[in-house]
Design a protein around this motif. Structure first.
Motif, mmCIF file in Angstrom:
data_model
loop_
_atom_site.group_PDB
_atom_site.id
_atom_site.type_symbol
_atom_site.label_atom_id
_atom_site.label_comp_id
_atom_site.label_asym_id
_atom_site.label_seq_id
_atom_site.Cartn_x
_atom_site.Cartn_y
_atom_site.Cartn_z
ATOM 1 N N VAL A 236 76.171 19.657 66.549
ATOM 2 C CA VAL A 236 75.669 20.003 65.216
ATOM 3 C C VAL A 236 76.829 20.172 64.242
ATOM 4 N N ALA A 237 77.864 20.899 64.672
ATOM 5 C CA ALA A 237 79.030 21.126 63.809
ATOM 6 C C ALA A 237 79.732 19.808 63.488
ATOM 7 N N GLN A 238 79.841 18.919 64.478
ATOM 8 C CA GLN A 238 80.518 17.647 64.262
ATOM 9 C C GLN A 238 79.727 16.745 63.317
ATOM 10 N N LEU A 239 78.421 16.878 63.297
ATOM 11 C CA LEU A 239 77.609 16.099 62.355
ATOM 12 C C LEU A 239 77.954 16.468 60.915
ATOM 13 N N PHE A 240 78.187 17.742 60.662
ATOM 14 C CA PHE A 240 78.612 18.167 59.325
ATOM 15 C C PHE A 240 80.013 17.643 59.012
ATOM 16 N N LEU A 241 80.864 17.569 60.028
ATOM 17 C CA LEU A 241 82.223 17.085 59.817
ATOM 18 C C LEU A 241 82.229 15.607 59.439
ATOM 19 N N ILE A 242 81.265 14.839 59.967
ATOM 20 C CA ILE A 242 81.158 13.423 59.607
ATOM 21 C C ILE A 242 81.023 13.274 58.096
ATOM 22 N N ALA A 243 80.184 14.096 57.489
ATOM 23 C CA ALA A 243 79.997 14.034 56.038
ATOM 24 C C ALA A 243 81.186 14.629 55.284
ATOM 25 N N ALA A 244 81.857 15.610 55.896
ATOM 26 C CA ALA A 244 82.942 16.316 55.213
ATOM 27 C C ALA A 244 84.195 15.463 55.058
ATOM 28 N N TYR A 245 84.486 14.588 56.013
ATOM 29 C CA TYR A 245 85.737 13.828 55.962
ATOM 30 C C TYR A 245 85.871 12.937 54.723
ATOM 31 N N PRO A 246 84.897 12.078 54.409
ATOM 32 C CA PRO A 246 85.062 11.276 53.185
ATOM 33 C C PRO A 246 85.104 12.137 51.924
ATOM 34 N N LEU A 247 84.366 13.255 51.928
ATOM 35 C CA LEU A 247 84.430 14.164 50.779
ATOM 36 C C LEU A 247 85.824 14.768 50.646
ATOM 37 N N ALA A 248 86.424 15.118 51.789
ATOM 38 C CA ALA A 248 87.776 15.674 51.774
ATOM 39 C C ALA A 248 88.774 14.644 51.277
ATOM 40 N N GLY A 249 88.626 13.399 51.735
ATOM 41 C CA GLY A 249 89.529 12.345 51.280
ATOM 42 C C GLY A 249 89.397 12.096 49.790
ATOM 43 N N ALA A 250 88.147 12.070 49.289
ATOM 44 C CA ALA A 250 87.923 11.866 47.861
ATOM 45 C C ALA A 250 88.469 13.041 47.046
ATOM 46 N N LEU A 251 88.311 14.263 47.578
ATOM 47 C CA LEU A 251 88.836 15.436 46.877
ATOM 48 C C LEU A 251 90.359 15.381 46.784
ATOM 49 N N SER A 252 91.008 14.932 47.852
ATOM 50 C CA SER A 252 92.471 14.832 47.820
ATOM 51 C C SER A 252 92.932 13.788 46.809
ATOM 52 N N GLN A 253 92.079 12.780 46.534
ATOM 53 C CA GLN A 253 92.412 11.776 45.530
ATOM 54 C C GLN A 253 92.308 12.362 44.130
ATOM 55 N N ARG A 254 91.449 13.360 43.985
ATOM 56 C CA ARG A 254 91.257 13.968 42.654
ATOM 57 C C ARG A 254 92.277 15.065 42.375
ATOM 58 N N ILE A 255 92.452 16.012 43.313
ATOM 59 C CA ILE A 255 93.334 17.155 43.057
ATOM 60 C C ILE A 255 94.742 16.940 43.594
ATOM 61 N N GLY A 256 94.925 15.934 44.432
ATOM 62 C CA GLY A 256 96.235 15.658 45.013
ATOM 63 C C GLY A 256 96.288 16.003 46.485
ATOM 64 N N ARG A 257 96.993 15.181 47.260
ATOM 65 C CA ARG A 257 97.119 15.412 48.701
ATOM 66 C C ARG A 257 97.850 16.725 48.986
ATOM 67 N N ARG A 258 98.912 16.977 48.243
ATOM 68 C CA ARG A 258 99.751 18.149 48.504
ATOM 69 C C ARG A 258 98.958 19.442 48.348
ATOM 70 N N ILE A 259 98.218 19.553 47.261
ATOM 71 C CA ILE A 259 97.422 20.762 47.014
ATOM 72 C C ILE A 259 96.317 20.883 48.049
ATOM 73 N N PHE A 260 95.652 19.774 48.330
ATOM 74 C CA PHE A 260 94.560 19.804 49.297
ATOM 75 C C PHE A 260 95.048 20.269 50.670
ATOM 76 N N LEU A 261 96.140 19.707 51.145
ATOM 77 C CA LEU A 261 96.657 20.060 52.463
ATOM 78 C C LEU A 261 97.166 21.498 52.498
ATOM 79 N N ALA A 262 97.765 21.954 51.405
ATOM 80 C CA ALA A 262 98.232 23.343 51.354
ATOM 81 C C ALA A 262 97.054 24.311 51.453
ATOM 82 N N TRP A 263 95.975 24.003 50.752
ATOM 83 C CA TRP A 263 94.778 24.844 50.842
ATOM 84 C C TRP A 263 94.195 24.825 52.250
ATOM 85 N N CYS A 264 94.203 23.655 52.881
ATOM 86 C CA CYS A 264 93.706 23.556 54.259
ATOM 87 C C CYS A 264 94.529 24.430 55.199
#
Length: 459
Positions: free
Chosen positions: A299-327
């Protein structure tokens, strides 16, 4: 048609989509094979060992089998990274795919302890190591090829789509294991003689090998070589070419590699804490059968399937450096809270445990959503595959021995809380690694780009 050189198949964006699809499926196959020991083989380990082995020893051996696969990957990254940077991304990927298919298929024929004694577990570990070499070569060529073929504005999204392969594979192998355990009556008394322990675990292994063979054929027919590689390769006379690995160890490239290794060590520690260690802890809780624990994780991994492209798109908007630091910060602070809530029994219902597990997975593994793009952006074209492969895979070495660290920590703290230490250390390493490096989201990966050098300037 030879897709390596014939460009009549479609537009540049079409090439990017095909390369991304190929890398995503290849990554899924890679992750499927990596987690076979943790999920499908774990209930059958008694088949490979003597009956009087303690539970603690079994956990260590399970961790060692998992580590053997991961430890083969750095060697594969080194070997196939050089092939990808000198002979082509596509060629390196195909060789690695066929090699991993053979290694996985051989695993299905390993006899048990009753037949060959200790050689059984020894053969299993050696096969996992050798297969890991080829697995390390698959993404070393395929991911940089996909990133070089992708439009800059969509690189983050495409990178996230590639990493979707991980949770997809996790769900598939978990589903196979759940169905087989249920159909065969489970792992029995754990004496190595149940139906599942003797032969049923071999079914997902064979399926993985057959799918890998089939996909290698598909990949070779549909995916073209990276235009960036073809351009760079045509400009550099063969007599003047130097080993990409040697280039990687000096100057700005070496600085980039050191920074990526720190960042990815954090990513892998966080990931292993959740993907490799946590499932064992979850299934050991009162009232959690192997089947129920597997269902919760799926169940948790099913949510992760949707989260990965959203995370990649978010890093394109706010920047990889900021995104990874927040992670990194979230992984060090929030993920331990979810973990402690689970092991302390805050929730006992399936829904409650699934919700907490989903929170744990999202706060500790979402960082992978932009690593495909980020690491590719940190190295120039001539050594990008080697840099990606070594940066991604060599960082696995220390985190791979998570089971031994937890056992050592358990000598002076509650065993149920040892994984918290991994979350904190992993999150801090990710945070430091992200802040150490530059922003890369707008880096042009073509060999002509003047901005290409910026990807290696550690700020």
């Amino acid at each position: 048609m030879n897709p390596a050189i014939d460009d009549r198949a479609g537009s540049a964006e079409g090439r990017g989509r095909r390369a991304t699809r190929g890398a995503a499926i290849g990554f899924a196959i890679d992750c499927y094979d990596i987690y076979l020991p943790v999920i499908a083989l774990a209930p059958a380990l008694h088949f490979f060992m003597a009956q009087d082995v303690s539970a603690g020893t079994i956990a260590l051996i399970n961790g060692l089998v998992f580590a053997a696969t991961l430890l083969g990957r750095p060697l594969g990254a080194f070997i196939f990274g050089n092939i990808a940077d000198t002979a082509g991304r596509r060629k390196a990927t195909l060789i690695a795919m066929y090699g991993s298919a053979v290694g996985t298929l051989l695993l299905a024929f390993v006899p048990g302890y009753a037949t060959i004694g200790l050689a059984s577990i020894g053969t299993l570990i050696v096969l996992r190591f050798v297969t890991g070499i080829f697995l390390g070569g698959q993404y070393t060529g395929a991911v940089p090829l996909a990133m070089e073929s992708s439009p800059i504005a969509k690189r983050g999204l495409y990178g996230g789509l590639i990493t979707m392969g991980f949770p997809i594979a996790f769900c598939i192998v978990s589903l196979f294991t759940y169905v087989l355990l249920t159909a065969t009556g489970g792992a029995g008394s754990g004496d190595g003689t149940s139906v599942y322990e003797v032969w049923a675990w071999r079914i997902p292994v064979v399926i993985g090998a057959v799918v890998t063979f089939a996909f290698a054929v598909y990949y070779g027919r549909t995916v073209q070589e990276s235009p960036a590689f073809l351009t760079a390769d045509a400009r550099t006379p063969a007599v003047k070419k130097e080993s990409p690995a040697k280039q990687l160890l000096r100057g700005s490239s070496a600085k980039s590699l050191r920074q990526v290794l720190v960042l990815m060590s954090g990513v892998w520690i966080l990931s292993n804490a959740t993907s490799a260690s946590f499932p064992i802890t979850l299934r050991s809780l009162d009232g959690i059968s192997p089947q129920r624990g597997t269902a919760i994780i799926v169940v948790a991994q099913l949510f992760l399937i949707a989260a990965y492209p959203l995370a990649g798109a978010l890093s394109q908007r706010i920047g990889r450096r900021i995104f990874l630091a927040w992670c990194g910060g979230i992984g060090a602070v929030v993920a331990p809270m979810f973990y402690l809530a689970i092991v302390s029994g805050v929730a006992t219902s399936f829904i409650g445990l699934a919700a907490l597990t989903t929170g744990l997975v999202l706060t500790s593994i979402c960082c992978f959503g932009c690593t495909a793009a980020y690491i590719s952006e940190r190295f120039r074209t001539e050594l990008r595959a080697t840099g990606y492969g070594i940066g991604y895979s060599f960082a696995i070495i220390i985190p791979a021995f998570y089971a031994f660290y937890e056992r050592g920590l358990a000598t002076f703290m509650d065993p149920d809380h040892t994984t918290v230490v991994l979350y904190v250390i992993g999150g801090l390493l990710l945070l430091v690694g992200a802040l150490w490096g530059p922003e890369t989201k707008n880096v042009d990966l073509s060999p002509d780009a003047a901005t290409n050098k910026v990807a290696e300037d550690v700020k």
